[in-house]
Enzyme design. Structure first.
Site, short mmCIF file in Angstrom:
data_model
loop_
_atom_site.label_atom_id
_atom_site.label_comp_id
_atom_site.label_asym_id
_atom_site.label_seq_id
_atom_site.Cartn_x
_atom_site.Cartn_y
_atom_site.Cartn_z
N HIS A 89 4.88 -4.30 2.25
CA HIS A 89 4.97 -4.10 0.86
C HIS A 89 4.67 -4.94 -0.06
CE1 HIS A 89 9.04 -1.86 2.11
NE2 HIS A 89 8.25 -1.62 2.82
N GLU A 144 5.97 -6.78 -2.64
CA GLU A 144 5.89 -8.38 -2.66
C GLU A 144 5.22 -9.54 -1.66
OE1 GLU A 144 9.54 -5.18 -3.28
OE2 GLU A 144 8.16 -5.70 -2.61
N CYS A 175 13.70 -3.88 -0.90
CA CYS A 175 14.35 -3.61 -0.59
C CYS A 175 14.87 -4.54 0.65
CB CYS A 175 12.94 -2.93 0.71
SG CYS A 175 12.26 -3.57 1.87
N CYS A 185 12.38 -6.96 2.42
CA CYS A 185 11.81 -8.30 0.87
C CYS A 185 12.74 -8.89 -0.27
CB CYS A 185 11.31 -6.61 -0.42
SG CYS A 185 9.63 -6.84 0.85
#
Length: 185
Positions: free
Chosen positions: A64, A66, A94, A97
């Site tokens: 992801h 992040e 999410c 994260c």
């Protein structure tokens, strides 16, 4: 949204600049066939980490935006610097994260649109403010919200050739209308 998320439709010039840098990453992700989520990490007024989703290309669900930005930052800064770092991300982090950001003790998070399927900072869970775990971090949502939603809509009308069972989307049209402040993707 739940869990003390402050809504920001307009930000400062500095906040808008950093958010635009996150959008540049998201647009690059979209061009590469990735879910258009981009982010930047800002430490002492300077971007120290960039990230965009890389889950489709890598076939790795943990890649992801992040995580990639944090990985970049940690190559040059100690983990403790994250306590004085702000995250600007186009879509609400999410659950995965949001939990990592809590463990890293990020200073604050600014995001574009909510994540009504997997949101970890207010839409589904409020991991940023749960008193049972690490110190909380403030979250500011809604910064350039419509732009974030439009990028996601552009992605979701495309065919995903890497999906296990691709569904034809030949007759889908890009919805450019926003009914109210709570409209989503």
């Amino acid at each position: 949204m739940r869990g003390a998320v402050l809504t920001m439709e307009r930000g400062t010039v500095e906040q808008l600049y950093f958010m635009e840098q996150a959008f540049e990453m998201a647009r690059t992700a979209l061009d590469m066939g990735e879910t258009p989520v981009g982010c930047v990490l800002v430490y002492e007024g300077k971007i120290v980490g960039h990230g965009m989703n890389d889950t489709n290309r890598s076939m790795n669900g943990t890649r992801h935006a992040e995580f990639l930005a944090i990985q970049e930052m940690l190559q040059s800064y100690p983990r403790s610097a994250l306590r004085s770092t702000d995250l600007y991300v186009t879509v609400e982090p999410c659950v995965m994260c949001a939990a990592a950001l809590r463990q890293y003790r990020i200073r604050s998070v600014y995001f574009g649109c909510g994540n009504e399927r997997f949101g970890g900072t207010g839409s589904i869970l409020s991991l940023h403010s749960d008193p049972a775990i690490d110190p909380p971090y403030p979250v500011y949502g809604g910064l350039q919200r419509k732009e974030a939603i439009m990028l996601l809509r552009r992605f979701y009308i495309q065919e995903n050739k890497k999906a296990p069972k691709p569904r034809p989307k030949k007759h889908r049209e890009l919805n450019t209308k926003f009914d109210d402040a709570t409209s989503s993707i």
